[in-house]
Design an enzyme around this catalytic site. Structure first.
Site, mmCIF file in Angstrom:
data_model
loop_
_atom_site.group_PDB
_atom_site.id
_atom_site.type_symbol
_atom_site.label_atom_id
_atom_site.label_comp_id
_atom_site.label_asym_id
_atom_site.label_seq_id
_atom_site.Cartn_x
_atom_site.Cartn_y
_atom_site.Cartn_z
ATOM 1 N N GLU A 1 0.838 -1.207 0.000
ATOM 2 C CA GLU A 1 0.000 0.000 0.000
ATOM 3 C C GLU A 1 0.871 1.254 0.000
ATOM 4 O O GLU A 1 0.585 2.224 -0.701
ATOM 5 C CB GLU A 1 -0.952 0.009 1.201
ATOM 6 C CG GLU A 1 -2.009 -1.070 1.156
ATOM 7 C CD GLU A 1 -2.790 -1.102 -0.148
ATOM 8 O OE1 GLU A 1 -3.189 -0.035 -0.648
ATOM 9 O OE2 GLU A 1 -2.992 -2.203 -0.673
ATOM 10 N N TRP B 1 -19.968 11.825 -20.430
ATOM 11 C CA TRP B 1 -20.447 12.128 -19.070
ATOM 12 C C TRP B 1 -21.756 12.882 -19.170
ATOM 13 O O TRP B 1 -22.005 13.552 -20.179
ATOM 14 C CB TRP B 1 -19.411 12.988 -18.325
ATOM 15 C CG TRP B 1 -18.049 12.363 -18.266
ATOM 16 C CD1 TRP B 1 -16.934 12.759 -18.954
ATOM 17 C CD2 TRP B 1 -17.650 11.219 -17.495
ATOM 18 N NE1 TRP B 1 -15.882 11.931 -18.667
ATOM 19 C CE2 TRP B 1 -16.284 10.971 -17.767
ATOM 20 C CE3 TRP B 1 -18.313 10.366 -16.612
ATOM 21 C CZ2 TRP B 1 -15.574 9.930 -17.194
ATOM 22 C CZ3 TRP B 1 -17.604 9.320 -16.031
ATOM 23 C CH2 TRP B 1 -16.254 9.115 -16.320
ATOM 24 N N TRP C 1 -15.249 12.031 -13.451
ATOM 25 C CA TRP C 1 -14.379 11.761 -12.300
ATOM 26 C C TRP C 1 -13.694 13.032 -11.794
ATOM 27 O O TRP C 1 -13.356 13.146 -10.625
ATOM 28 C CB TRP C 1 -13.334 10.684 -12.631
ATOM 29 C CG TRP C 1 -12.387 11.037 -13.745
ATOM 30 C CD1 TRP C 1 -12.525 10.747 -15.059
ATOM 31 C CD2 TRP C 1 -11.152 11.766 -13.625
ATOM 32 N NE1 TRP C 1 -11.469 11.243 -15.776
ATOM 33 C CE2 TRP C 1 -10.607 11.871 -14.928
ATOM 34 C CE3 TRP C 1 -10.453 12.335 -12.558
ATOM 35 C CZ2 TRP C 1 -9.400 12.523 -15.187
ATOM 36 C CZ3 TRP C 1 -9.258 12.993 -12.817
ATOM 37 C CH2 TRP C 1 -8.739 13.080 -14.113
ATOM 38 N N ASN D 1 -10.590 3.490 2.639
ATOM 39 C CA ASN D 1 -10.237 3.226 1.242
ATOM 40 C C ASN D 1 -11.288 2.418 0.497
ATOM 41 O O ASN D 1 -11.629 2.719 -0.643
ATOM 42 C CB ASN D 1 -8.891 2.510 1.171
ATOM 43 C CG ASN D 1 -8.492 2.209 -0.255
ATOM 44 O OD1 ASN D 1 -8.370 3.120 -1.066
ATOM 45 N ND2 ASN D 1 -8.332 0.937 -0.581
ATOM 46 N N TRP E 1 1.747 1.874 -3.347
ATOM 47 C CA TRP E 1 0.740 2.519 -4.201
ATOM 48 C C TRP E 1 0.919 4.036 -4.173
ATOM 49 O O TRP E 1 0.688 4.725 -5.168
ATOM 50 C CB TRP E 1 -0.677 2.141 -3.771
ATOM 51 C CG TRP E 1 -1.175 0.887 -4.443
ATOM 52 C CD1 TRP E 1 -1.283 -0.350 -3.884
ATOM 53 C CD2 TRP E 1 -1.612 0.747 -5.810
ATOM 54 N NE1 TRP E 1 -1.756 -1.235 -4.818
ATOM 55 C CE2 TRP E 1 -1.977 -0.609 -6.005
ATOM 56 C CE3 TRP E 1 -1.736 1.634 -6.886
ATOM 57 C CZ2 TRP E 1 -2.453 -1.092 -7.230
ATOM 58 C CZ3 TRP E 1 -2.215 1.136 -8.101
ATOM 59 C CH2 TRP E 1 -2.561 -0.195 -8.270
ATOM 60 N N TRP F 1 -8.678 8.236 -8.580
ATOM 61 C CA TRP F 1 -9.929 8.551 -9.291
ATOM 62 C C TRP F 1 -9.878 7.989 -10.699
ATOM 63 O O TRP F 1 -10.840 7.404 -11.187
ATOM 64 C CB TRP F 1 -10.193 10.065 -9.309
ATOM 65 C CG TRP F 1 -10.985 10.471 -8.102
ATOM 66 C CD1 TRP F 1 -10.492 10.966 -6.927
ATOM 67 C CD2 TRP F 1 -12.403 10.357 -7.931
ATOM 68 N NE1 TRP F 1 -11.521 11.171 -6.041
ATOM 69 C CE2 TRP F 1 -12.699 10.814 -6.632
ATOM 70 C CE3 TRP F 1 -13.440 9.921 -8.735
ATOM 71 C CZ2 TRP F 1 -14.006 10.843 -6.134
ATOM 72 C CZ3 TRP F 1 -14.747 9.949 -8.246
ATOM 73 C CH2 TRP F 1 -15.020 10.403 -6.965
HETATM 74 P P1 FAD Z 1 -3.387 2.412 5.012
HETATM 75 O O1 FAD Z 1 -4.217 1.278 4.531
HETATM 76 O O2 FAD Z 1 -2.908 2.355 6.390
HETATM 77 O O3 FAD Z 1 -2.156 2.537 4.009
HETATM 78 C C1 FAD Z 1 -0.913 3.140 4.398
HETATM 79 C C2 FAD Z 1 -0.554 4.236 3.428
HETATM 80 O O4 FAD Z 1 -0.398 3.700 2.111
HETATM 81 C C3 FAD Z 1 -1.616 5.305 3.291
HETATM 82 O O5 FAD Z 1 -1.524 6.247 4.333
HETATM 83 C C4 FAD Z 1 -1.273 5.887 1.929
HETATM 84 O O6 FAD Z 1 -0.199 6.791 2.018
HETATM 85 C C5 FAD Z 1 -0.807 4.664 1.163
HETATM 86 N N1 FAD Z 1 -1.912 4.122 0.376
HETATM 87 C C6 FAD Z 1 -2.789 3.169 0.727
HETATM 88 N N2 FAD Z 1 -3.631 2.901 -0.293
HETATM 89 C C7 FAD Z 1 -3.288 3.732 -1.306
HETATM 90 C C8 FAD Z 1 -3.775 3.944 -2.623
HETATM 91 N N3 FAD Z 1 -4.794 3.255 -3.133
HETATM 92 N N4 FAD Z 1 -3.185 4.895 -3.376
HETATM 93 C C9 FAD Z 1 -2.141 5.615 -2.903
HETATM 94 N N5 FAD Z 1 -1.634 5.436 -1.668
HETATM 95 C C10 FAD Z 1 -2.190 4.514 -0.880
HETATM 96 N N6 FAD Z 1 -4.829 8.620 -0.571
HETATM 97 C C11 FAD Z 1 -4.226 9.746 -0.200
HETATM 98 O O7 FAD Z 1 -3.264 9.700 0.575
HETATM 99 N N7 FAD Z 1 -4.653 10.967 -0.649
HETATM 100 C C12 FAD Z 1 -5.721 11.084 -1.503
HETATM 101 O O8 FAD Z 1 -6.052 12.201 -1.897
HETATM 102 C C13 FAD Z 1 -6.397 9.898 -1.876
HETATM 103 N N8 FAD Z 1 -7.493 9.970 -2.680
HETATM 104 C C14 FAD Z 1 -8.129 8.793 -3.030
HETATM 105 C C15 FAD Z 1 -9.238 8.869 -3.880
HETATM 106 C C16 FAD Z 1 -9.914 7.709 -4.244
HETATM 107 C C17 FAD Z 1 -11.095 7.778 -5.181
HETATM 108 C C18 FAD Z 1 -9.476 6.453 -3.757
HETATM 109 C C19 FAD Z 1 -10.180 5.183 -4.146
HETATM 110 C C20 FAD Z 1 -8.368 6.376 -2.934
HETATM 111 C C21 FAD Z 1 -7.675 7.535 -2.564
HETATM 112 N N9 FAD Z 1 -6.535 7.485 -1.735
HETATM 113 C C22 FAD Z 1 -5.908 8.653 -1.391
HETATM 114 C C23 FAD Z 1 -5.926 6.195 -1.359
HETATM 115 C C24 FAD Z 1 -6.390 5.577 -0.032
HETATM 116 O O9 FAD Z 1 -7.781 5.560 0.046
HETATM 117 C C25 FAD Z 1 -5.820 6.289 1.179
HETATM 118 O O10 FAD Z 1 -4.424 6.449 1.050
HETATM 119 C C26 FAD Z 1 -6.089 5.483 2.455
HETATM 120 O O11 FAD Z 1 -7.456 5.282 2.629
HETATM 121 C C27 FAD Z 1 -5.514 6.226 3.644
HETATM 122 O O12 FAD Z 1 -5.836 5.566 4.825
HETATM 123 P P2 FAD Z 1 -4.708 4.884 5.709
HETATM 124 O O13 FAD Z 1 -3.607 5.847 5.950
HETATM 125 O O14 FAD Z 1 -5.382 4.291 6.880
HETATM 126 O O15 FAD Z 1 -4.195 3.738 4.718
#
Ligand code: FAD
Length: 488
Positions: A286, A317, A370, A352, A289, A393
């Site tokens: 993650e 759209w 989007w 997420n 990602w 997105w």
């Molecule tokens: P954890 O599950 O604890 O993951 C640890 C870290 O991994 C996160 O803090 C984040 O830095 C990174 N991470 C995890 N999943 C993703 C992912 N899919 N993409 C990129 N990094 C990821 N994340 C953001 O940080 N900023 C945003 O603006 C953002 N917008 C999003 C928009 C959409 C439509 C979606 C589907 C996801 C988005 N995410 C975004 C990714 C993800 O949802 C969040 O990073 C995550 O929910 C943060 O919660 P956490 O720190 O508990 O994640």
């Protein structure tokens, strides 16, 4: 005989720029500045869109205010202050150089295209003036310009990117905060934080954010410690259930640079943790990602406005302000979507799994662009990130790199039943449904009239009737997709 001059000439200070790196630990630029032994002037340079990028949205402005207060406190414990300046990066730094006679300027690198352009122009301008300009890493584990495929190009697919990142060796160890920072002999003028008006006033919508978060480096450390103690061991299996506090919630701290991926990565190696390999690997992936999102942004500078898969430029759209508003307000009539959108509004964050469902619902069930969803998230997320937000997105909408296939359309009822089986999450954020039995919590329209009435639910009055019917919406989305493909 002329009087002996006893004062040594003033030592030129080092300017240390803060931007999206609001921390004193694992801050290589700060350490390098402190190690010079010369006076250091820490400055937060807030371009606020003046360099040509998007200014932070409301939720991030709230966070920034508090993060700056805490950064200032940590710096002052080490003997330095924090000067605040707002304006375009180049002009602001040049005027500081003139005010202070600094001859060295250090900063940590940014990786969004506007930040990169501003910092490259800054480096050139400073070096033309024979000033020392040095930049350091910290925001990302990888340098997007250096990690390339076998043929020398950028990665477009996550799995090979992850393999390359994992194979590039253990990330560098984090560094401790400097023990002391030599201040300037006399303070220089700073903007007043209050005058930046970062906090909402009329109305003050930040109550839920205050309850949910502790901005700042200590808050980030605390989150990480809690996650290592309680979340990580269940991460692989529990990370998709929005009611369980299993994920790290480190995202806003990462977005503001209050913690680095290096610190997180190395904390995972703590020998006493004894984390199952599956949980460790899933979590690291993650974090990767986030790296991949920046990789994509580096190679697609208009990620927030232009589709990566240009076929989607022809997607029809159907802009509808009413549908967009219902989604924003969490009034679609689909409980899991509404719970997510209200969690976002209340706390500035959304789980997420629910982000994916809510984004899919907007782009596929409602056929809204989007970019409209991305803009709403930009304004309301405390972790709104220039890379992760548009990358995700576009991933959900189907137009991104390595995106979810368009035709895989989330069914919001099944998603709710699978990931929030007893409806705990929905009950929390959609209290008007709280008394519905679990079997109807994700599809209240199927509940018998007496069940609805016992739960105090009146569809169309206390809770909206579903704004679209899933099967019809799905068919319309697929037809729009086929039409797009037909135009190629
Ligand atoms: P954890 O599950 O604890 O993951 C640890 C870290 O991994 C996160 O803090 C984040 O830095 C990174 N991470 C995890 N999943 C993703 C992912 N899919 N993409 C990129 N990094 C990821 N994340 C953001 O940080 N900023 C945003 O603006 C953002 N917008 C999003 C928009 C959409 C439509 C979606 C589907 C996801 C988005 N995410 C975004 C990714 C993800 O949802 C969040 O990073 C995550 O929910 C943060 O919660 P956490 O720190 O508990 O994640």
């Amino acid at each position: 005989m002329p009087a002996q001059k006893t004062d040594a000439p003033p030592e030129p200070p080092v300017l240390l720029l803060f931007r999206n790196d609001l921390r004193i630990a694992d801050n290589l630029a700060l350490n390098a500045a402190a190690d010079t032994g010369r006076p250091v002037l820490p400055v937060f340079v807030f371009d606020d869109g003046a360099d040509g990028g998007r200014p932070p949205g409301g939720a991030r402005r709230w966070w920034l205010h508090h993060a700056l207060e805490r950064l200032r406190a940590s710096l002052s414990e080490r003997g330095a202050g924090l000067t605040l300046r707002r304006g375009p990066t180049l002009a602001t730094v040049l005027s500081l150089v003139e005010d202070t006679q600094a001859n060295a300027i250090y900063w940590n690198r940014r990786y969004d295209p506007v930040g990169i352009a501003a910092d490259s122009a800054l480096k050139t301008a400073l070096r033309e003036r024979a000033l020392e300009a040095r930049s350091f890493d910290g925001h990302l584990l990888h340098e997007p310009s250096r990690l390339t495929t076998g043929t020398g190009g950028p990665y477009k697919v996550y799995s090979p990117f992850w393999r390359a990142l994992a194979a590039s060796g253990e990330p560098r160890a984090p560094v401790a905060a400097p023990k002391a920072i030599r201040p300037l002999p006399a303070p220089i003028a700073s903007d007043g934080l209050e005058n930046w008006s970062l906090l909402p006033t009329a109305p003050d919508w930040a109550g839920g954010l205050r309850d949910a978060w502790t901005p700042g480096e200590a808050g980030a450390r605390q989150r990480l410690a809690e996650f290592l103690d309680a979340g990580l061991q269940h991460y692989a299996e529990g990370r998709d259930r929005p009611a369980d506090a299993v994920t790290s919630r480190l995202s806003p701290h990462l977005a503001h640079g209050e913690i680095t991926p290096f610190q997180i990565w190395h904390a995972l190696n703590r020998p006493d943790l004894d984390t199952p390999a599956r949980d460790l690997e899933t979590f690291r992936k993650e974090i990767a990602w986030r790296e991949f999102s920046y990789h994509l942004l580096f190679h697609n500078r208009d990620l927030a406005s232009k589709t990566v898969n240009r076929d989607f430029d022809a997607f029809a759209w159907r802009p509808d302000a009413g549908l967009l508003a219902a989604w924003q307000q969490g009034r679609t009539g689909y409980p899991i979507v509404d719970a997510g959108m209200r969690q976002l509004w209340r706390t500035g964050w959304m789980h997420n799994r629910v982000r994916m469902v809510a984004a899919s619902f907007l782009t596929k069930h409602l056929l809204q662009d989007w970019r409209d969803g991305e803009a709403w998230f930009w304004d309301t997320l405390v972790d709104a990130d220039p890379a992760s937000n548009p990358a995700n997105w576009q991933w959900v909408a189907g137009s991104g790199a390595d995106a979810a296939p368009y035709f895989r359309i989330f069914n919001p009822v099944l998603q709710g039943e699978k990931f929030d089986p007893d409806g705990t999450y929905v009950r929390d954020f959609v209290p008007e449904l709280a008394r519905l039995p679990s079997r109807y919590i994700h599809k209240p329209w199927q509940a018998p009239a007496d069940t609805l009435s016992e739960a105090g639910v009146k569809l169309g009055a206390t809770y909206p009737v579903a704004i679209v019917e899933h099967r019809k919406a799905r068919a319309a989305a697929l037809a729009a997709y086929d039409a797009m493909k037909g135009t190629r």
